[in-house]
Design an enzyme around this catalytic site. Sequence first.
Site, PDB file in Angstrom:
ATOM      1  N   ARG A 154      14.039 -14.452  42.706  1.00 34.18           N
ATOM      2  CA  ARG A 154      14.688 -14.436  41.388  1.00 34.18           C
ATOM      3  C   ARG A 154      16.042 -15.136  41.413  1.00 34.18           C
ATOM      4  NH1 ARG A 154      12.269  -9.208  41.603  1.00 34.18           N
ATOM      5  NH2 ARG A 154      10.888  -8.753  39.824  1.00 34.18           N
ATOM      6  N   HIS A 214      19.339  -1.662  37.284  1.00 32.13           N
ATOM      7  CA  HIS A 214      18.791  -2.967  37.629  1.00 32.13           C
ATOM      8  C   HIS A 214      17.310  -3.034  37.238  1.00 32.13           C
ATOM      9  CE1 HIS A 214      22.405  -3.452  40.153  1.00 32.13           C
ATOM     10  NE2 HIS A 214      22.159  -4.741  40.051  1.00 32.13           N
ATOM     11  N   HIS A 215      16.761  -4.230  37.341  1.00 33.10           N
ATOM     12  CA  HIS A 215      15.365  -4.472  37.013  1.00 33.10           C
ATOM     13  C   HIS A 215      14.442  -3.649  37.913  1.00 33.10           C
ATOM     14  CE1 HIS A 215      14.997  -6.980  40.648  1.00 33.10           C
ATOM     15  NE2 HIS A 215      16.212  -7.390  40.346  1.00 33.10           N
ATOM     16  N   ALA A 231      29.030 -11.294  50.079  1.00 35.34           N
ATOM     17  CA  ALA A 231      29.408 -10.586  48.856  1.00 35.34           C
ATOM     18  C   ALA A 231      28.206  -9.832  48.319  1.00 35.34           C
ATOM     19  CB  ALA A 231      29.934 -11.556  47.802  1.00 35.34           C
ATOM     20  N   GLY A 245      24.233 -13.498  49.957  1.00 38.51           N
ATOM     21  CA  GLY A 245      24.167 -12.618  48.800  1.00 38.51           C
ATOM     22  C   GLY A 245      23.148 -11.510  48.971  1.00 38.51           C
ATOM     23  N   LYS A 280      13.989  -4.353  41.939  1.00 35.90           N
ATOM     24  CA  LYS A 280      15.061  -4.314  42.936  1.00 35.90           C
ATOM     25  C   LYS A 280      14.725  -3.308  44.028  1.00 35.90           C
ATOM     26  CE  LYS A 280      20.071  -4.053  43.538  1.00 35.90           C
ATOM     27  NZ  LYS A 280      20.078  -5.264  44.377  1.00 35.90           N
ATOM     28  N   THR A 331      12.426 -19.247  46.314  1.00 38.39           N
ATOM     29  CA  THR A 331      11.415 -18.889  45.314  1.00 38.39           C
ATOM     30  C   THR A 331      11.647 -17.492  44.745  1.00 38.39           C
ATOM     31  OG1 THR A 331       9.946 -18.150  47.101  1.00 38.39           O
ATOM     32  CG2 THR A 331       9.629 -20.390  46.272  1.00 38.39           C
ATOM     33  N   THR A 362      21.612  -8.048  50.018  1.00 41.08           N
ATOM     34  CA  THR A 362      22.198  -6.709  50.116  1.00 41.08           C
ATOM     35  C   THR A 362      21.230  -5.767  50.813  1.00 41.08           C
ATOM     36  OG1 THR A 362      21.358  -6.103  47.915  1.00 41.08           O
ATOM     37  CG2 THR A 362      23.578  -7.043  48.025  1.00 41.08           C
TER      38      THR A 362
END
Length: 260
Positions: free
Chosen positions: A11, A146-147, A114, A90, A150, A9, A92
């Site tokens: 982004r 970034h948005h 990554a 993914g 984040k 759910t 981070t």
Amino acid sequence: MRVVVTGATGRTGGEVAREVAERGHDLVPVSREPSGTIAGADLRPAEDLPALLDEAAASGDAVLVDFTVPVASAEYLSAAAAAGVPAVVGTTGFNSEGTAALREAADSVPVLKASNFARGVQALLNVVREAATALPDYDVELTETHHNGKRDAPSGTANTLLDELDDAREDALDRTYGREGEDPREPGQVGVHVRRAGTVRGEHEVMFADNDEVLSLTHRAESRGVFAAGAVDAAEWLAGREAGWYEFGDVIGDGGDDGV
């Protein structure tokens, strides 16, 4: 292939779930706040993940794709390792303890981690490495945007770029995060600048400057779909691999060694 998507759910997790469904894979979307459906599949509660992974493993080819937060990600990777399910990560912002937990999981199952699944970012990493080698004495500055939602700063991609710069030079660069007041540049520094605003998907620029010239290398993601497509490419590639640690460069033919 059955693909279990944690953070479905979120982004990027939502984009991954839709990409999985569009490619015709069996989607199992998981969330800590399960309500309704995504891409035509019922959301499943995170507390059921161990059972869902066991079921996925029994079905044959199965992969976990995780875009959550570090604490949850480490927990989910432990469950994947216990079930024998490969994992694409993914998420981070891991500290050393979190990274160690991922490495531990890679002893049991294939794990592909990554900071960015855009193919253009992999190309940028390669070019930055070459530029840093060719311009060893040039000043370096890195800016990422970034948005406004984040959480981690600098971004995982920015940190990966910084690692590439360190690897390409004889001495690690001194990372200077922003500047304020009287703060002249010192030799061996790399300036790191973070911006958070609006709905920016992701932009990274590495600037080399000296000798009356400036070289700027930039990648801009205009849709989260590029990250989702890359993550699902990684999931398809990872299924059936031997246990070990993999990177996105392995998927797109960067020449990395399998399972290092």
